[in-house]
Design a protein around this motif. Structure first.
Motif, short mmCIF file in Angstrom:
data_model
loop_
_atom_site.label_atom_id
_atom_site.label_comp_id
_atom_site.label_asym_id
_atom_site.label_seq_id
_atom_site.Cartn_x
_atom_site.Cartn_y
_atom_site.Cartn_z
N SER A 1 1.02 -1.16 -0.06
CA SER A 1 -0.02 0.00 0.02
C SER A 1 0.81 1.31 0.16
CB SER A 1 -1.02 -0.08 1.34
OG SER A 1 -0.01 -0.12 2.55
N SER A 2 1.99 1.16 0.52
CA SER A 2 2.86 2.28 0.49
C SER A 2 4.46 1.95 0.51
CB SER A 2 2.60 3.46 1.96
OG SER A 2 2.63 2.59 3.00
N PHE A 3 5.26 2.88 0.53
CA PHE A 3 6.83 2.59 0.36
C PHE A 3 7.47 3.56 1.07
CE2 PHE A 3 11.00 2.77 -1.21
CZ PHE A 3 11.48 1.50 -0.90
N VAL A 4 8.00 3.25 2.05
CA VAL A 4 8.71 4.61 2.99
C VAL A 4 10.19 4.04 2.80
CG1 VAL A 4 8.89 5.38 5.37
CG2 VAL A 4 6.80 4.37 4.57
N LYS A 5 10.93 5.20 2.63
CA LYS A 5 12.51 4.91 2.52
C LYS A 5 13.10 4.56 3.56
CE LYS A 5 16.53 7.73 1.31
NZ LYS A 5 17.30 9.16 0.88
N PRO A 6 13.74 3.60 3.71
CA PRO A 6 14.31 3.21 5.01
C PRO A 6 15.62 4.09 5.47
CG PRO A 6 15.39 1.87 2.98
CD PRO A 6 14.13 2.89 2.64
N THR A 7 15.57 3.98 6.82
CA THR A 7 16.58 4.84 7.46
C THR A 7 18.02 4.11 7.46
OG1 THR A 7 15.02 5.53 9.21
CG2 THR A 7 17.54 5.77 9.71
N ALA A 8 18.81 4.90 6.81
CA ALA A 8 20.24 4.44 6.64
C ALA A 8 21.11 3.79 7.92
CB ALA A 8 21.10 5.45 6.11
N PHE B 1 17.97 0.47 -3.33
CA PHE B 1 17.31 0.17 -1.93
C PHE B 1 18.15 -0.44 -0.95
CE2 PHE B 1 13.84 0.87 -4.94
CZ PHE B 1 13.16 1.99 -4.50
N ALA B 2 18.91 -1.30 -1.29
CA ALA B 2 19.88 -1.88 -0.10
C ALA B 2 20.60 -1.21 0.19
CB ALA B 2 20.50 -3.51 -0.71
N LYS B 3 21.55 -0.39 -0.66
CA LYS B 3 22.50 0.47 -0.29
C LYS B 3 21.92 1.75 0.37
CE LYS B 3 26.24 -1.06 -1.78
NZ LYS B 3 27.55 -1.25 -0.90
N GLU B 4 20.77 2.20 0.17
CA GLU B 4 20.23 3.32 0.96
C GLU B 4 19.87 2.78 2.34
OE1 GLU B 4 16.36 4.37 -0.60
OE2 GLU B 4 17.38 5.57 -2.37
N LYS B 5 19.78 1.49 3.06
CA LYS B 5 19.52 1.38 4.17
C LYS B 5 20.94 0.71 4.78
CE LYS B 5 16.93 -1.10 7.85
NZ LYS B 5 15.70 -1.91 8.09
N MET C 1 27.06 -2.66 2.98
CA MET C 1 26.72 -4.00 2.46
C MET C 1 27.27 -4.31 1.08
SD MET C 1 22.90 -6.04 2.18
CE MET C 1 22.98 -6.33 3.88
N PRO C 2 28.34 -5.22 1.07
CA PRO C 2 28.65 -5.60 -0.27
C PRO C 2 27.40 -5.91 -1.12
CG PRO C 2 30.10 -6.44 1.28
CD PRO C 2 28.81 -6.12 1.92
N VAL C 3 27.58 -5.73 -2.42
CA VAL C 3 26.46 -6.20 -3.31
C VAL C 3 27.11 -6.64 -4.78
CG1 VAL C 3 24.26 -5.47 -4.82
CG2 VAL C 3 24.79 -4.64 -2.42
#
Length: 247
Positions: free
Chosen positions: A70-77, A107-111, A115-117
């Motif tokens: 229903s919604s998408f909230v930007k994660p806290t880094a 999105f993974a890097k934002e939080k 983290m290596p990707v």
């Protein structure tokens, strides 16, 4: 072959070339765009649905369809999280899934900035790869035979088959048909439709098994849950959905 047949084959050939050019252009654009632009594209393509929460299963030829919450909230880094396991994504390059990989990486890097990707093509089974190479070689050999007007079958005592005579008499349409059919067979052999996600040595999602990629919320929840299992979940941070932690 009639003029109408040649016209139809020509139109199909041009459509095939346009599709290839669009795919290459989209992949190059996705590779060069910055993280902010990638996020905007992701939200536009995988925006919230106003109907229901159902999802459809994608195929190898279709675009990825993601069930959006229903919604998408930007994660806290979480900058203090260190020694995080590597996030690995194996995807089908021929299916055009590289852009989806770039967007999920954002999105993974934002939080988890530390983290290596890693990402790589999900290779088809060995026998399909060999058959695809053989089909490519046969396609090129047939194109050379048609364009040069040669008849290697005559040396084998097989004479001059009527189908080869027709191909020599209609080189342009025959080459178009060979090119399109060859590419179609090759793509069907090397396309896996995969979008497999690993965190460390543990697989946390499989598009091959589920038939779809996770939504952004599901993706981050899976990462948070696996980090909790490994004892690397950050303290006093926020997350998505059911895996929220108490601040």
């Amino acid at each position: 072959m009639s003029r109408a047949g040649v016209f139809i084959i020509g139109v199909l050939f041009l459509m095939s070339i346009c599709d290839v050019l669009r795919t290459v252009s989209a992949e190059e654009h996705a590779h060069d765009e910055d993280h902010a632009h990638a996020k905007d594209d992701f939200e536009t393509e995988f925006g919230d649905e106003n109907t229901d929460n159902s999802f459809s299963q994608g195929t190898e030829e279709e675009h990825i369809e993601v069930r959006e919450q229903s919604s998408f909230v930007k994660p806290t880094a979480v900058h203090h999280a260190k020694d995080l396991p590597t996030l690995r994504v194996f995807y089908c390059v021929s299916c055009g899934y590289k852009q989806a990989f770039d967007q999920f990486t954002t999105f993974a890097k934002e939080k988890y900035p530390n983290m290596p990707v890693e990402g790589a093509n999900f290779a088809p089974v060995l026998w399909k790869a060999y058959v695809a190479q053989a089909v490519s070689f046969i396609k090129m050999a047939l194109l050379v035979i048609v364009l040069t007007g040669s008849n290697p079958l005559e040396r084998l005592g097989l004479g001059y088959p009527g189908i080869l005579q027709h191909a020599h008499g209609n080189k342009m349409s025959s080459c178009m048909l060979l090119f399109m059919l060859g590419n179609l067979v090759e793509q069907s052999l090397i396309s896996t439709g995969a979008f497999e996600i690993y965190l460390g040595n543990e697989q946390i999602w499989s598009k091959i098994e589920s038939g779809r990629v996770p939504s952004p919320q599901e993706f981050m929840q899976l990462i948070d849950a696996q980090l909790a299992v490994l004892g690397k979940a950050p303290v006093n941070t926020e997350s998505f959905g059911e895996f929220q932690q108490t601040v």
